[in-house]
Design a protein around this motif. Structure first.
Motif, PDB file in Angstrom:
ATOM      1  N   ASN A 114       3.616 -12.025   5.025  1.00 10.60           N
ATOM      2  CA  ASN A 114       4.531 -11.070   4.401  1.00 10.60           C
ATOM      3  C   ASN A 114       3.778 -10.022   3.597  1.00 10.60           C
ATOM      4  N   GLY A 158      15.610  -2.486   4.394  1.00  9.24           N
ATOM      5  CA  GLY A 158      14.433  -2.017   3.676  1.00  9.24           C
ATOM      6  C   GLY A 158      14.688  -0.659   3.041  1.00  9.24           C
ATOM      7  N   SER A 159      13.830  -0.249   2.149  1.00  6.23           N
ATOM      8  CA  SER A 159      13.956   1.059   1.506  1.00  6.23           C
ATOM      9  C   SER A 159      13.714   2.176   2.525  1.00  6.23           C
ATOM     10  N   ASP A 189       9.417  -8.109  -0.759  1.00  7.85           N
ATOM     11  CA  ASP A 189       9.403  -7.970  -2.212  1.00  7.85           C
ATOM     12  C   ASP A 189       8.094  -8.580  -2.709  1.00  7.85           C
ATOM     13  N   SER A 242       3.459  -5.810   4.114  1.00  6.88           N
ATOM     14  CA  SER A 242       4.306  -5.112   3.138  1.00  6.88           C
ATOM     15  C   SER A 242       4.340  -3.608   3.381  1.00  6.88           C
ATOM     16  N   ASN A 252      10.874  -4.778   4.116  1.00  5.88           N
ATOM     17  CA  ASN A 252      11.752  -5.321   3.067  1.00  5.88           C
ATOM     18  C   ASN A 252      11.060  -6.421   2.251  1.00  5.88           C
ATOM     19  N   THR A 280       6.656  -8.746  -5.601  1.00  2.51           N
ATOM     20  CA  THR A 280       6.731  -9.564  -6.823  1.00  2.51           C
ATOM     21  C   THR A 280       7.212 -10.966  -6.502  1.00  2.51           C
ATOM     22  N   ALA A 281       8.274 -11.053  -5.691  1.00  4.19           N
ATOM     23  CA  ALA A 281       8.794 -12.366  -5.318  1.00  4.19           C
ATOM     24  C   ALA A 281       7.779 -13.151  -4.503  1.00  4.19           C
ATOM     25  N   GLU A 282       7.053 -12.463  -3.623  1.00  7.11           N
ATOM     26  CA  GLU A 282       6.060 -13.162  -2.803  1.00  7.11           C
ATOM     27  C   GLU A 282       4.935 -13.733  -3.658  1.00  7.11           C
ATOM     28  N   THR A 307      10.777  -9.594   6.312  1.00  4.83           N
ATOM     29  CA  THR A 307      10.068 -10.679   5.650  1.00  4.83           C
ATOM     30  C   THR A 307      10.455 -12.030   6.232  1.00  4.83           C
TER      31      THR A 307
END
Length: 432
Positions: free
Chosen positions: A23, A71-72, A396, A27, A394, A398-400, A34
């Motif tokens: 992931n 995703g953004s 993240d 990125s 998509n 920080t979460a990963e 993801t």
């Protein structure tokens, strides 16, 4: 048994760290979705049945699933970069008769005029026929131009549109004006008419001609104006210009509004012959109405509020625009545009059932179900397109990273269970 449990935990944590690493590595990959590692506990089973309080054998990875969240959207400078905002997948022809699916909208034109991705796969949709998109047709590779054929757009003569709009004028005539001094009209004599205006018209070959209209106040009937016309031809025509004579008479009521019966003139007969255009036998006669709907006669200065005509010359293909509904409009140098085709999308009942192939591609499986094809924005399961934009990954980060720390601690803890079991066994071995 703790060795087996600890080893299972180590393997599961390692697989989860593999997913997290993948992931993070993707990125920055356009259209990447993801992955998420899912775990399941493991219990021993026997034909006689399990005990009342069985101890499990550890854990296992039950599945690694992709999360198809949005995703953004990032903006680019390429009009063929397409961001898919919502559900669905682009359909890609792999060149071997198979259709693959992607969320990566990085496209360009190849030398044959097809829309392709970085691997040369062709984007699929519905091709237009004479500017009309046949809805419901099976998708095929979209070809925006054929290099073996002319890229020129055909001209349209004035009056050639559906319904023959011809020339549409909206004019205010000055009610205070007097009858011209010279009673016999001549386009060469300004004293024989009150006002004039002109527009460009087109013949069947796209040649430009100047169509002039002259307005003469009628001295025999109040609130009425005679309309005369002439045509001036381009260089090379056999006739430089021709007076076309009286087109008709406009009548206004006492409130200054044009009467409906007089608002349309020069309809039903050849407005200008090919000989008058200076190309006898080479072009068609021009047949078009001239309408003055909405025109007025007030006590204010003469003004031309609108003067439109429906013809245009030939043009060369200059570029493309892609709408949010997937319609690709070809833009021509004559200011016209025409649909070339429409991008279609595929949706699935279970997107998680798709098989990832790499290169931002997925393939159908029995778990995903068959593709359901429709145009962008057709329903809630089909997103809309944004040109000159791309859907980013998509992932993240920080979460990963937080999940990575958690999996690292889990790996260390499972290693600790193996170390503890080893210490217990060593104690047993050392018993005398």
């Amino acid at each position: 048994m703790s060795f087996q449990q600890g080893l299972a935990g180590l393997n599961a944590s390692s697989r989860a760290l593999d997913t997290i690493g993948n992931n993070i590595a993707n990125s920055g990959t356009i259209g990447y979705k993801t992955g998420s590692t899912q775990f399941a506990d493991v219990f021993a089973a026997s034909l006689s049945g399990a005990g009342s309080a069985p101890v499990g054998l550890g854990t296992k990875v039950s599945a690694v699933v992709q999360q198809f969240t949005q995703g953004s959207i990032g903006v680019t400078n390429n009009p063929l970069d397409l961001a898919l905002n919502g559900g669905g997948f682009f359909q890609m022809d792999d060149g071997n008769g198979s259709t693959l699916y992607s969320r990566n909208g990085q496209f360009q034109l190849n030398q044959a005029g097809y829309i392709v991705n970085g691997n040369g796969m062709q984007l699929k949709g519905i091709m237009a026929t004479n500017g009309v998109i046949p809805q419901g047709s099976p998708p095929e590779p979209l070809r925006l131009f054929d290099p073996t054929k002319s890229l020129a757009g055909a001209p349209l003569q004035t009056g050639g549109t559906a319904g023959s709009r011809g020339i549409e004028a909206n004019v205010n005539f000055d009610a205070r004006m007097d009858v011209p001094l010279t009673p016999v009209f001549s386009s060469a004599d300004p004293s024989s008419y009150n006002q004039s205006t002109a527009t460009t018209i087109y013949d069947s070959l796209g040649n430009q001609h100047t169509y002039s209209m002259y307005f003469v106040k009628n001295g025999l009937a109040p609130n009425s104006w005679h309309v005369y016309a002439s045509v001036a031809n381009p260089a090379g025509a056999s006739v430089a210009s021709t007076d076309l004579g009286l087109l008709g008479t406009l009548a206004f009521d006492t409130a200054g509004n044009i009467t409906p019966a007089s608002a349309t003139i020069a309809a039903g007969a050849p407005s200008i012959t090919a000989a008058q255009l200076g190309y006898a036998g080479a072009v068609s006669n021009l047949v078009f109405p001239v309408t003055f709907t909405g025109s007025t006669q007030y006590g204010s200065g003469f003004s031309v509020n609108a003067l439109l005509q429906d013809g245009y010359g030939s043009g060369t293909l200059a570029g493309f625009n892609v709408g949010e509904d997937g319609v690709i409009l070809g833009r021509y140098t004559n200011g016209q545009s025409s649909p070339v085709g429409q991008i279609t999308l595929a949706a699935f009942r279970n997107p998680q059932g798709l098989r990832p192939l790499g290169d931002n591609m997925w393939d159908v499986t029995p778990a995903s179900g068959t593709a359901i094809v429709d145009k962008p924005g057709a329903s809630g399961q089909y997103g809309v397109l944004q040109s000159a934009a791309l859907e980013e990954s998509n992932v993240d980060l920080t979460a990963e990273l937080v999940t990575m720390i958690t999996m690292q601690r889990s790996y260390q803890a499972n290693a600790q269970t193996i170390k503890t079991q080893d210490s217990i066994l060593q104690t047993l071995v050392n018993l005398r």
